[in-house]
Design a protein around this motif. Structure first.
Motif, PDB file in Angstrom:
ATOM      1  N   GLY A 127       0.837  -1.192   0.000  1.00 11.13           N
ATOM      2  CA  GLY A 127       0.000   0.000   0.000  1.00 11.13           C
ATOM      3  C   GLY A 127       0.873   1.243   0.000  1.00 11.13           C
ATOM      4  O   GLY A 127       2.046   1.194   0.376  1.00 11.13           O
ATOM      5  N   ASP A 128       0.310   2.367  -0.443  1.00  6.75           N
ATOM      6  CA  ASP A 128       1.112   3.591  -0.514  1.00  6.75           C
ATOM      7  C   ASP A 128       0.368   4.818  -0.006  1.00  6.75           C
ATOM      8  O   ASP A 128       0.876   5.931  -0.070  1.00  6.75           O
ATOM      9  N   ARG A 129      -0.854   4.636   0.464  1.00  6.88           N
ATOM     10  CA  ARG A 129      -1.669   5.715   1.042  1.00  6.88           C
ATOM     11  C   ARG A 129      -1.977   6.849   0.065  1.00  6.88           C
ATOM     12  O   ARG A 129      -2.413   7.918   0.475  1.00  6.88           O
ATOM     13  N   LEU A 130      -1.727   6.628  -1.213  1.00  2.93           N
ATOM     14  CA  LEU A 130      -2.051   7.651  -2.212  1.00  2.93           C
ATOM     15  C   LEU A 130      -3.491   7.463  -2.685  1.00  2.93           C
ATOM     16  O   LEU A 130      -4.074   6.388  -2.550  1.00  2.93           O
ATOM     17  N   ASN A 131      -4.040   8.513  -3.260  1.00  3.27           N
ATOM     18  CA  ASN A 131      -5.417   8.461  -3.748  1.00  3.27           C
ATOM     19  C   ASN A 131      -5.523   7.603  -5.007  1.00  3.27           C
ATOM     20  O   ASN A 131      -4.531   7.376  -5.705  1.00  3.27           O
ATOM     21  N   ALA A 132      -6.741   7.206  -5.297  1.00  5.56           N
ATOM     22  CA  ALA A 132      -7.020   6.507  -6.558  1.00  5.56           C
ATOM     23  C   ALA A 132      -6.728   7.468  -7.703  1.00  5.56           C
ATOM     24  O   ALA A 132      -6.880   8.690  -7.555  1.00  5.56           O
ATOM     25  N   GLN A 133      -6.301   6.910  -8.822  1.00  9.53           N
ATOM     26  CA  GLN A 133      -6.036   7.756  -9.980  1.00  9.53           C
ATOM     27  C   GLN A 133      -6.349   7.004 -11.258  1.00  9.53           C
ATOM     28  O   GLN A 133      -6.227   5.788 -11.327  1.00  9.53           O
ATOM     29  N   LYS A 134      -6.797   7.782 -12.244  1.00  9.57           N
ATOM     30  CA  LYS A 134      -7.007   7.202 -13.572  1.00  9.57           C
ATOM     31  C   LYS A 134      -5.659   7.009 -14.223  1.00  9.57           C
ATOM     32  O   LYS A 134      -4.688   7.700 -13.884  1.00  9.57           O
ATOM     33  N   MET A 135      -5.605   6.082 -15.174  1.00  9.88           N
ATOM     34  CA  MET A 135      -4.379   5.847 -15.931  1.00  9.88           C
ATOM     35  C   MET A 135      -4.763   5.383 -17.325  1.00  9.88           C
ATOM     36  O   MET A 135      -5.892   4.941 -17.551  1.00  9.88           O
ATOM     37  N   PRO A 136      -3.836   5.465 -18.281  1.00 12.12           N
ATOM     38  CA  PRO A 136      -4.133   4.910 -19.600  1.00 12.12           C
ATOM     39  C   PRO A 136      -4.425   3.420 -19.447  1.00 12.12           C
ATOM     40  O   PRO A 136      -3.777   2.732 -18.646  1.00 12.12           O
ATOM     41  N   PRO A 137      -5.403   2.906 -20.166  1.00 16.76           N
ATOM     42  CA  PRO A 137      -5.799   1.506 -19.993  1.00 16.76           C
ATOM     43  C   PRO A 137      -4.653   0.522 -20.256  1.00 16.76           C
ATOM     44  O   PRO A 137      -3.840   0.713 -21.155  1.00 16.76           O
ATOM     45  N   ILE A 138      -4.619  -0.490 -19.428  1.00 15.53           N
ATOM     46  CA  ILE A 138      -3.747  -1.648 -19.627  1.00 15.53           C
ATOM     47  C   ILE A 138      -4.692  -2.805 -19.880  1.00 15.53           C
ATOM     48  O   ILE A 138      -5.577  -3.083 -19.066  1.00 15.53           O
ATOM     49  N   GLU A 139      -4.525  -3.438 -21.042  1.00 13.52           N
ATOM     50  CA  GLU A 139      -5.502  -4.470 -21.416  1.00 13.52           C
ATOM     51  C   GLU A 139      -4.850  -5.584 -22.213  1.00 13.52           C
ATOM     52  O   GLU A 139      -3.798  -5.403 -22.818  1.00 13.52           O
ATOM     53  N   TRP A 140      -5.490  -6.753 -22.152  1.00  5.94           N
ATOM     54  CA  TRP A 140      -5.079  -7.893 -22.959  1.00  5.94           C
ATOM     55  C   TRP A 140      -6.225  -8.892 -22.987  1.00  5.94           C
ATOM     56  O   TRP A 140      -7.189  -8.773 -22.242  1.00  5.94           O
ATOM     57  N   THR A 141      -6.114  -9.845 -23.891  1.00  5.58           N
ATOM     58  CA  THR A 141      -7.082 -10.937 -23.957  1.00  5.58           C
ATOM     59  C   THR A 141      -6.475 -12.145 -23.265  1.00  5.58           C
ATOM     60  O   THR A 141      -5.362 -12.568 -23.595  1.00  5.58           O
ATOM     61  N   VAL A 142      -7.193 -12.679 -22.292  1.00 10.02           N
ATOM     62  CA  VAL A 142      -6.740 -13.864 -21.570  1.00 10.02           C
ATOM     63  C   VAL A 142      -6.963 -15.068 -22.480  1.00 10.02           C
ATOM     64  O   VAL A 142      -8.094 -15.357 -22.872  1.00 10.02           O
ATOM     65  N   ARG A 143      -5.881 -15.729 -22.827  1.00  5.64           N
ATOM     66  CA  ARG A 143      -5.930 -16.887 -23.728  1.00  5.64           C
ATOM     67  C   ARG A 143      -5.547 -18.190 -23.043  1.00  5.64           C
ATOM     68  O   ARG A 143      -5.637 -19.256 -23.639  1.00  5.64           O
ATOM     69  N   GLU A 144      -5.085 -18.091 -21.786  1.00  4.14           N
ATOM     70  CA  GLU A 144      -4.789 -19.306 -21.026  1.00  4.14           C
ATOM     71  C   GLU A 144      -4.949 -19.013 -19.540  1.00  4.14           C
ATOM     72  O   GLU A 144      -4.846 -17.865 -19.106  1.00  4.14           O
ATOM     73  N   ILE A 145      -5.234 -20.078 -18.794  1.00  6.21           N
ATOM     74  CA  ILE A 145      -5.324 -19.974 -17.343  1.00  6.21           C
ATOM     75  C   ILE A 145      -4.259 -20.884 -16.743  1.00  6.21           C
ATOM     76  O   ILE A 145      -3.824 -21.859 -17.373  1.00  6.21           O
ATOM     77  N   LEU A 146      -3.840 -20.550 -15.543  1.00 10.16           N
ATOM     78  CA  LEU A 146      -2.801 -21.307 -14.859  1.00 10.16           C
ATOM     79  C   LEU A 146      -3.292 -21.720 -13.481  1.00 10.16           C
ATOM     80  O   LEU A 146      -4.005 -20.952 -12.821  1.00 10.16           O
ATOM     81  N   LEU A 147      -2.894 -22.890 -13.045  1.00  4.34           N
ATOM     82  CA  LEU A 147      -3.129 -23.347 -11.685  1.00  4.34           C
ATOM     83  C   LEU A 147      -1.824 -23.100 -10.938  1.00  4.34           C
ATOM     84  O   LEU A 147      -0.793 -23.694 -11.268  1.00  4.34           O
ATOM     85  N   VAL A 148      -1.872 -22.183  -9.972  1.00  2.42           N
ATOM     86  CA  VAL A 148      -0.643 -21.710  -9.345  1.00  2.42           C
ATOM     87  C   VAL A 148      -0.742 -21.795  -7.827  1.00  2.42           C
ATOM     88  O   VAL A 148      -1.738 -21.376  -7.229  1.00  2.42           O
ATOM     89  N   GLU A 149       0.319 -22.322  -7.242  1.00  2.00           N
ATOM     90  CA  GLU A 149       0.505 -22.344  -5.795  1.00  2.00           C
ATOM     91  C   GLU A 149       1.368 -21.143  -5.441  1.00  2.00           C
ATOM     92  O   GLU A 149       2.437 -20.950  -6.014  1.00  2.00           O
ATOM     93  N   SER A 150       0.903 -20.349  -4.507  1.00  2.00           N
ATOM     94  CA  SER A 150       1.678 -19.206  -4.042  1.00  2.00           C
ATOM     95  C   SER A 150       2.356 -19.613  -2.737  1.00  2.00           C
ATOM     96  O   SER A 150       1.691 -20.085  -1.810  1.00  2.00           O
ATOM     97  N   VAL A 151       3.666 -19.480  -2.671  1.00  2.00           N
ATOM     98  CA  VAL A 151       4.394 -19.816  -1.454  1.00  2.00           C
ATOM     99  C   VAL A 151       4.477 -18.542  -0.614  1.00  2.00           C
ATOM    100  O   VAL A 151       5.234 -17.625  -0.943  1.00  2.00           O
ATOM    101  N   VAL A 152       3.661 -18.481   0.433  1.00  2.00           N
ATOM    102  CA  VAL A 152       3.536 -17.274   1.248  1.00  2.00           C
ATOM    103  C   VAL A 152       4.885 -16.937   1.886  1.00  2.00           C
ATOM    104  O   VAL A 152       5.562 -17.794   2.443  1.00  2.00           O
ATOM    105  N   GLY A 153       5.259 -15.666   1.746  1.00  2.00           N
ATOM    106  CA  GLY A 153       6.491 -15.173   2.346  1.00  2.00           C
ATOM    107  C   GLY A 153       7.740 -15.425   1.520  1.00  2.00           C
ATOM    108  O   GLY A 153       8.826 -14.991   1.889  1.00  2.00           O
ATOM    109  N   LYS A 154       7.597 -16.109   0.398  1.00  2.00           N
ATOM    110  CA  LYS A 154       8.772 -16.440  -0.417  1.00  2.00           C
ATOM    111  C   LYS A 154       8.768 -15.749  -1.784  1.00  2.00           C
ATOM    112  O   LYS A 154       9.669 -15.954  -2.573  1.00  2.00           O
ATOM    113  N   THR A 155       7.732 -14.969  -2.084  1.00  2.00           N
ATOM    114  CA  THR A 155       7.616 -14.306  -3.388  1.00  2.00           C
ATOM    115  C   THR A 155       7.817 -15.324  -4.517  1.00  2.00           C
ATOM    116  O   THR A 155       8.598 -15.127  -5.427  1.00  2.00           O
ATOM    117  N   THR A 156       7.121 -16.450  -4.401  1.00  2.00           N
ATOM    118  CA  THR A 156       7.295 -17.549  -5.344  1.00  2.00           C
ATOM    119  C   THR A 156       5.945 -18.085  -5.795  1.00  2.00           C
ATOM    120  O   THR A 156       5.042 -18.261  -4.979  1.00  2.00           O
TER     121      THR A 156
END
Length: 170
Positions: A127-156
């Protein structure tokens, strides 16, 4: 019970979109762009799950068919973390999430948590405590899904499978 190895179905932006996000001033540069993702469904914590759950989930996802769908984010918001969001309804993404949950339920796949968060991308977990802001759109078409395990605390992220989206019968 603290999450240790939560399992998610995710959509990850393609490299050119990761690069767009990585240069945003509110993005946390200490996290690699390969970790950027949209959680489509939160399933369960692998640490606490019976060993047969993961193969059952992979098998169920192997039988899922759905069309690619667009994602578009045009706002940066600070909630508990800094996220990319939109006020658009993202109807195709929400319909995809509903179809995925219904498929997993039909297949009797384990979905202990089974939550489908509003589509967003977290770019700074502190978090950064800054206000919400508009931005130029970031977009893409989702063409695949992944099954992902997140290792908490390891950035993995550990990938357990990936499936290409193709329309049913396509």
């Amino acid at each position: 019970m603290r999450a240790r190895n939560p399992l998610y179905v995710m959509a990850k932006p393609p490299p050119e979109v990761q690069a767009q996000i990585a240069v945003l001033p509110r993005n946390d540069p200490s996290r690699g762009p390969h970790l950027l993702h949209v959680t489509l469904i939160s399933l369960y914590d692998l640490h606490y799950a019976p060993p047969e759950w993961l193969p059952a989930t992979i098998a169920a996802l192997g039988g899922f068919t759905a069309a690619p769908f667009p994602l578009r984010f045009d706002r940066i918001e600070n909630r508990k973390a800094v996220t990319l969001r939109t006020r658009d309804p993202l109807a195709e993404a929400r319909a995809f999430q509903k179809a995925l949950v219904n498929h997993l339920l039909r297949e009797k796949a384990p979905i202990m948590d089974g939550t489908t968060p509003e589509p967003h991308i977290t770019i700074n977990y502190h978090g950064d405590r800054l206000n919400a802001q508009k931005m130029p759109p970031i977009e893409w078409t989702v063409r695949e899904i992944l099954l992902v395990e997140s290792v908490v605390g390891k950035t993995t992220h550990i990938e357990h499978g990936r499936w290409t989206l193709t329309p049913p019968g396509g």
